[in-house]
Write an enzyme that holds these catalytic residues in place. Sequence first.
Site, short mmCIF file in Angstrom:
data_model
loop_
_atom_site.label_atom_id
_atom_site.label_comp_id
_atom_site.label_asym_id
_atom_site.label_seq_id
_atom_site.Cartn_x
_atom_site.Cartn_y
_atom_site.Cartn_z
N GLU A 1 -56.92 65.67 33.32
CA GLU A 1 -56.07 66.16 34.41
C GLU A 1 -56.14 67.68 34.44
OE1 GLU A 1 -54.26 65.77 36.91
OE2 GLU A 1 -53.04 63.97 36.88
N ASP A 2 -55.99 68.25 35.61
CA ASP A 2 -55.89 69.70 35.73
C ASP A 2 -54.53 70.18 35.24
OD1 ASP A 2 -54.81 68.23 37.82
OD2 ASP A 2 -54.92 69.89 39.23
N ASP B 1 -47.37 68.14 36.17
CA ASP B 1 -46.23 68.87 36.72
C ASP B 1 -45.00 67.96 36.60
OD1 ASP B 1 -44.72 70.67 38.24
OD2 ASP B 1 -45.57 70.09 40.14
N THR B 2 -44.62 67.23 37.64
CA THR B 2 -43.48 66.30 37.52
C THR B 2 -43.84 65.11 36.64
OG1 THR B 2 -44.11 64.96 39.43
CG2 THR B 2 -42.70 66.89 39.85
N GLY B 3 -45.12 64.81 36.53
CA GLY B 3 -45.57 63.65 35.74
C GLY B 3 -45.74 62.40 36.58
N PHE C 1 -46.20 78.13 40.60
CA PHE C 1 -47.35 77.44 41.18
C PHE C 1 -48.61 78.19 40.77
CE2 PHE C 1 -50.26 75.77 44.28
CZ PHE C 1 -49.85 74.45 44.38
N ASP D 1 -55.83 74.38 43.44
CA ASP D 1 -55.80 74.97 44.78
C ASP D 1 -54.40 75.13 45.33
OD1 ASP D 1 -55.39 72.09 45.11
OD2 ASP D 1 -55.52 72.52 47.25
N LYS E 1 -46.78 71.69 32.78
CA LYS E 1 -45.56 72.36 33.25
C LYS E 1 -44.37 71.53 32.81
CE LYS E 1 -46.72 74.12 37.71
NZ LYS E 1 -46.45 74.00 39.15
N THR F 1 -47.76 61.64 39.15
CA THR F 1 -49.14 61.23 39.39
C THR F 1 -49.73 60.58 38.15
OG1 THR F 1 -49.35 63.17 40.82
CG2 THR F 1 -51.40 62.08 40.19
N LEU F 2 -49.53 61.23 37.02
CA LEU F 2 -50.09 60.72 35.77
C LEU F 2 -49.46 59.37 35.40
CD1 LEU F 2 -51.98 61.13 33.41
CD2 LEU F 2 -50.19 62.49 32.30
N ARG G 1 -59.75 77.47 44.50
CA ARG G 1 -60.28 76.61 43.43
C ARG G 1 -61.37 77.31 42.61
NH1 ARG G 1 -58.59 71.29 44.15
NH2 ARG G 1 -58.37 70.58 46.29
P1 IMP Z 1 -47.31 65.74 39.42
O1 IMP Z 1 -47.44 64.35 39.94
O2 IMP Z 1 -46.07 66.41 39.95
O3 IMP Z 1 -47.42 65.84 37.91
O4 IMP Z 1 -48.46 66.59 40.05
C1 IMP Z 1 -49.75 66.41 39.74
C2 IMP Z 1 -50.68 67.06 40.73
O5 IMP Z 1 -50.05 68.00 41.59
C3 IMP Z 1 -51.70 67.83 39.95
O6 IMP Z 1 -52.75 67.01 39.52
C4 IMP Z 1 -52.11 68.90 40.96
O7 IMP Z 1 -53.12 68.41 41.79
C5 IMP Z 1 -50.85 69.15 41.76
N1 IMP Z 1 -50.14 70.32 41.23
C6 IMP Z 1 -48.99 70.34 40.54
N2 IMP Z 1 -48.63 71.60 40.21
C7 IMP Z 1 -49.60 72.39 40.71
C8 IMP Z 1 -49.80 73.81 40.68
O8 IMP Z 1 -49.05 74.62 40.13
N3 IMP Z 1 -50.95 74.25 41.29
C9 IMP Z 1 -51.84 73.42 41.92
N4 IMP Z 1 -51.67 72.10 41.96
C10 IMP Z 1 -50.55 71.58 41.36
#
Ligand code: IMP
Length: 178
Positions: A98-99, A102-104, A151, A158, A130, A106-107, A164
């Site tokens: 994963e890049d 953030d909130t978790g 961010f 991106d 994060k 997606t993962l 990117r």
């Molecule tokens: P999550 O589901 O909130 O953990 O977000 C996951 C996805 O949101 C990451 O894989 C990124 O593609 C995008 N994302 C979350 N935070 C950032 C950020 O600070 N910069 C760019 N993309 C982000």
Amino acid sequence: MTQERLQLLFPPEQIAQRIRELGELISTDYSGRQVAVVGVLKCCFVFLADLIRGLDLDVTIDFVQIESYGALREPTGPCTLVKELGIDITGRDVLVIEDIVDTGATLAHLLSELRARSPESIRVCALLNKQARRRVAVAVDYVGFEVDDVFVVGCGLDFSERYRALPGIYALLPDEPA
Ligand code: IMP
């Protein structure tokens, strides 16, 4: 109209050094095993390309793509798998790349999709974490760098498809109105 400002958080040399360290750690942990590397598009591509070239392991590589963010900075709703895995991971050791976590959300969604395919094991390696923004509890086994609630862009990450290709990692700050 507001312009964004970029503030350097991690320069390219520091990122390269940390990715080398992660590669060594992962190579030790998986020594002698074949690993199914699963990259999460699109943002992972820069990190994944650098990381896999430092792995002293027999790896296969495939990608998934999950839609969770639109052009805005907040999740737009439930996650959807828009690009399916093209390989069978049953009984395999899977390493998700994963890049940023953030909130978790997606993962967590991806892990439940992957677990349903009965892999031997699943671990996660994220370039950035994060922790302050976490809403869904997910384990991230290998983390490049912790970042605050800002961010970030660059190194594959991106904002509305821009930034990117920046070799460093930057905080994206809104410009002060004049
Ligand atoms: P999550 O589901 O909130 O953990 O977000 C996951 C996805 O949101 C990451 O894989 C990124 O593609 C995008 N994302 C979350 N935070 C950032 C950020 O600070 N910069 C760019 N993309 C982000």
